[in-house]
Design a protein around this motif. Sequence first.
Motif, PDB file in Angstrom:
ATOM      1  N   VAL A 113     -17.287  -5.999 -12.669  1.00  0.00           N
ATOM      2  CA  VAL A 113     -16.110  -6.758 -12.125  1.00  0.00           C
ATOM      3  C   VAL A 113     -15.084  -7.116 -13.411  1.00  0.00           C
ATOM      4  N   LEU A 114     -15.593  -7.053 -14.430  1.00  0.00           N
ATOM      5  CA  LEU A 114     -14.758  -7.631 -15.562  1.00  0.00           C
ATOM      6  C   LEU A 114     -14.053  -6.197 -16.110  1.00  0.00           C
ATOM      7  N   HIS A 174      -7.644   2.260  -5.541  1.00  0.00           N
ATOM      8  CA  HIS A 174      -8.290   1.590  -6.682  1.00  0.00           C
ATOM      9  C   HIS A 174      -9.133   0.483  -6.226  1.00  0.00           C
ATOM     10  N   SER A 175      -8.648  -0.197  -5.160  1.00  0.00           N
ATOM     11  CA  SER A 175      -9.367  -1.275  -4.611  1.00  0.00           C
ATOM     12  C   SER A 175     -10.813  -0.753  -3.917  1.00  0.00           C
ATOM     13  N   LEU A 176     -10.729   0.555  -3.278  1.00  0.00           N
ATOM     14  CA  LEU A 176     -12.265   1.040  -2.758  1.00  0.00           C
ATOM     15  C   LEU A 176     -12.787   1.506  -3.860  1.00  0.00           C
ATOM     16  N   PHE A 206      -7.267  -0.548 -13.518  1.00  0.00           N
ATOM     17  CA  PHE A 206      -6.339   0.211 -12.552  1.00  0.00           C
ATOM     18  C   PHE A 206      -6.551   1.835 -13.248  1.00  0.00           C
ATOM     19  N   VAL A 231     -13.427  -0.080  -6.960  1.00  0.00           N
ATOM     20  CA  VAL A 231     -13.940  -1.117  -7.394  1.00  0.00           C
ATOM     21  C   VAL A 231     -15.125  -1.596  -6.535  1.00  0.00           C
ATOM     22  N   GLY A 232     -14.625  -1.517  -5.126  1.00  0.00           N
ATOM     23  CA  GLY A 232     -15.925  -1.849  -4.062  1.00  0.00           C
ATOM     24  C   GLY A 232     -16.781  -1.008  -4.158  1.00  0.00           C
ATOM     25  N   LEU A 233     -16.839   0.194  -4.526  1.00  0.00           N
ATOM     26  CA  LEU A 233     -17.701   1.361  -4.494  1.00  0.00           C
ATOM     27  C   LEU A 233     -18.582   1.065  -5.811  1.00  0.00           C
ATOM     28  N   GLY A 277       0.757  -1.029   0.020  1.00  0.00           N
ATOM     29  CA  GLY A 277      -0.065   0.079   0.168  1.00  0.00           C
ATOM     30  C   GLY A 277       0.959   1.304   0.198  1.00  0.00           C
ATOM     31  N   LEU A 300     -18.993  -1.259  -7.523  1.00  0.00           N
ATOM     32  CA  LEU A 300     -19.769  -2.779  -7.447  1.00  0.00           C
ATOM     33  C   LEU A 300     -20.931  -2.656  -6.618  1.00  0.00           C
ATOM     34  N   ARG A 330      -2.971   2.064  -5.198  1.00  0.00           N
ATOM     35  CA  ARG A 330      -3.518   0.554  -5.138  1.00  0.00           C
ATOM     36  C   ARG A 330      -4.629   0.511  -4.274  1.00  0.00           C
ATOM     37  N   VAL A 331      -4.630   1.142  -2.880  1.00  0.00           N
ATOM     38  CA  VAL A 331      -5.805   0.996  -2.011  1.00  0.00           C
ATOM     39  C   VAL A 331      -6.783   1.810  -2.473  1.00  0.00           C
TER      40      VAL A 331
END
Lengths: 450, 450
Positions: B53-54, B18-20, B58, B22-24, B9, B26, B15-16
């Motif tokens: 998801v697909l 980006h992960s959030l 980034f 994706v969660g958002l 991180g 979705l 990166r962090v």
Amino acid sequence: MAWNIKKLGQEDPRRVVHSLKVGLALTLVSTLYYLSLSKTFGVDAIWAVMTVVLVFEFSVGATLGKGLNRGMATLLAGGLSIGAHHLAKLTGHIGQPILILFLVFLQATISTFLRFFPKIKARYDYGMLIFILTFSMITVSGFRQDQILELAHKRLSTVSIGAAACVIVSIVVFPVWAGEDLHNLIALNIEKLGNSLEGFGDEYFKRTGGEESKDDKKFLEGYKSVLNSKNSEESLANFAAWEPCHGRFPFRHPWKLYLKVGTLARECAYRIQALNGCLNADIQASSEVSNIIQEACTKMSRESGKSLKELALAIKIMVQPSSADSHIENAKSAAKNIKSLLKSGIWEDIDLLKVIPGVTVASILIDVVTYTEKISESIYELASKAQFKSVEPTLSPKKLHSGQNQSVKSAQIVNCPDVGINVRESTLPSPPSENSSAPKASKQSMGVQI
Amino acid sequence: MAWNIKKLGQEDPRRVVHSLKVGLALTLVSTLYYLSLSKTFGVDAIWAVMTVVLVFEFSVGATLGKGLNRGMATLLAGGLSIGAHHLAKLTGHIGQPILILFLVFLQATISTFLRFFPKIKARYDYGMLIFILTFSMITVSGFRQDQILELAHKRLSTVSIGAAACVIVSIVVFPVWAGEDLHNLIALNIEKLGNSLEGFGDEYFKRTGGEESKDDKKFLEGYKSVLNSKNSEESLANFAAWEPCHGRFPFRHPWKLYLKVGTLARECAYRIQALNGCLNADIQASSEVSNIIQEACTKMSRESGKSLKELALAIKIMVQPSSADSHIENAKSAAKNIKSLLKSGIWEDIDLLKVIPGVTVASILIDVVTYTEKISESIYELASKAQFKSVEPTLSPKKLHSGQNQSVKSAQIVNCPDVGINVRESTLPSPPSENSSAPKASKQSMGVQI
């Protein structure tokens, strides 16, 4: 356009075969869909067809890796989503969608972050993606359907059928093994270095002698594709790790060692790149300097080139690389000669500026000889870990070449009697190619069947 | 494990984020699914969730590329599959499944083969995959459902909703632009080369003088990550081509030229690699040789290093790279000096073997100066095509650094008043990193906000 298509197919005929294999697998599963799947699984049967499209890859290893990733991720996500669903049920009518949304957010965030880990990215990236996909899909849609167990079961079954079809077609119909490709790629790369080196000495002193060679000297640039082969080597090694025993390669063949050999080959290619710079430099060695160093330099480049080609051959036919030893010794003694030549008083009357180009070539060649030895050591390590067959050291190189086939053949017959061995021994210099990709690796050599 | 996560991180906080993100995205689409999608589209609404998801990647460019690929491929495959369905209907009850299977086989084979074309692979690979997927899915399942038009329509609508959600979240929430990353990566790589070069001369002659430097000399190896950056540069350039005007970069910014600069930088890195080999060689230049060449060599390495750093800075703040010119001239005059030094009679009394290591370093440095000039030329070309702002040549380098910010700012405000500009000017030597990947590119420099 038509010409492009033809060229692409001729460069690697396996591309055409691969395309037909994808068509075949898809048609197979579609037929299965009509005949029975759609009756058993209803609309969800289409997942089998989709899985084929998504999982089928060029090599067996990549297909197996994707298939296993997809299967395991679907299983895991299916199990967890059922748990999530039960948990959500406990929270009542209002809490349920909120908890599900929260869980979807949480798992998507965590899984996405995990995908950044280099090790996970290399081998389980697709699995992580499918995990997020399946978990979200089942929990979100399950919330409406309330038949979540059935959905999870259907999805797992259909995905398994599709993945199984891919793996079977991939292995049964003209299989492309990533491991074999890696093996051939490394051998080919070392052979390319050997070709470039072997020809370098003659070419250099021809040019300093004022001769313009009219032959096609493209093989001298064969090393160029080695400079950028790191990525394809690494991905092939990753795919190879998924592959079962095939042909001459057992399961758990030391694929990582190929990467080590590849790295050293790349280091050597950097030096050859520097040599090639000397070949095209404005200032060339003067003829009096050439006369002094020519013999030793030509010997260094020729002998290390030959040893690299012997090493490449040893990898190809999987025997101990002892036939390269004599060439390495010759190259080392030439390096010793040139060192003592440089120490001698012979240079005192020559203008230094005229000496430099020749001396630069000589010192890079000394470096190349060192790397050739390192490559040889790494291949010895590979040969011992991978249990390459040993050849009697008393055999002369000539004998070796005709004798090896025999010994390898009999050795192989004991191990894997059902698998034919292709030993490709290229006698022609390999054509250089900037974009040489893995699939091309074995195409460029002519097949000599044992 | 916890330490690994923290490190990952910290290396790139994006990166962090980006992960959030994706969660958002979705969670957003899942909420939409509950609120309205599932009522309108039924079971097919889940495609919106799957698309998120697909498609979410980034960088904005990668997300846009995937989204557009998916959308267009779905549209095209939807249209064609309706045509195929109608065609199949004409052939009667028995002919229908056979014709459909044949069409599925045909399109899968052709599309798979097309994916081998390098140009198609670079930009439309995902689209081709989705084309095969959608076409097979609709024709095969449509054969049973007979509501093919509705299915195609539903699938297109839900995919569009999912893709739109991705693109919006990707652009609105802390966007990561592949173009900006490419820009920063190229600038950082050239800066790394500059750092390695700038320090080389001093370090080399310190060692030949017998001093062992105790400082951390890792910055000397910064060039190593440049050797293998080809792939990340190319994929960033491919993604950048999908991106709209952002920040300082208009749509159709000449991204291809960055690749040209990158290729020259890599050529230069090969030379620096050779220099580094000299640094660690067994035989070092003797002190008397060092004394003769030290000044000119140190000047060549320092001045070409400085010019590379100026060039990197010019790319970063997008001005004409004229401030590097004087350093290049200095380096060239030092190269001229050393050439005439080598021509002089000064060497006659010195043992040649002692001369060689020093002379090798000198000749590689002369080569490096040539490449520095080539890099400068390519950056001039980039600057003119990309319309970098010009700075008055009368400004001293000192003034330039403080003055540029002002001029760039005012220039930018005219073009894109709504977008803040981050000019990152790194004053510390960048830490070397073998696996330097694109996302890390801008992290390694400290932000100086204009």
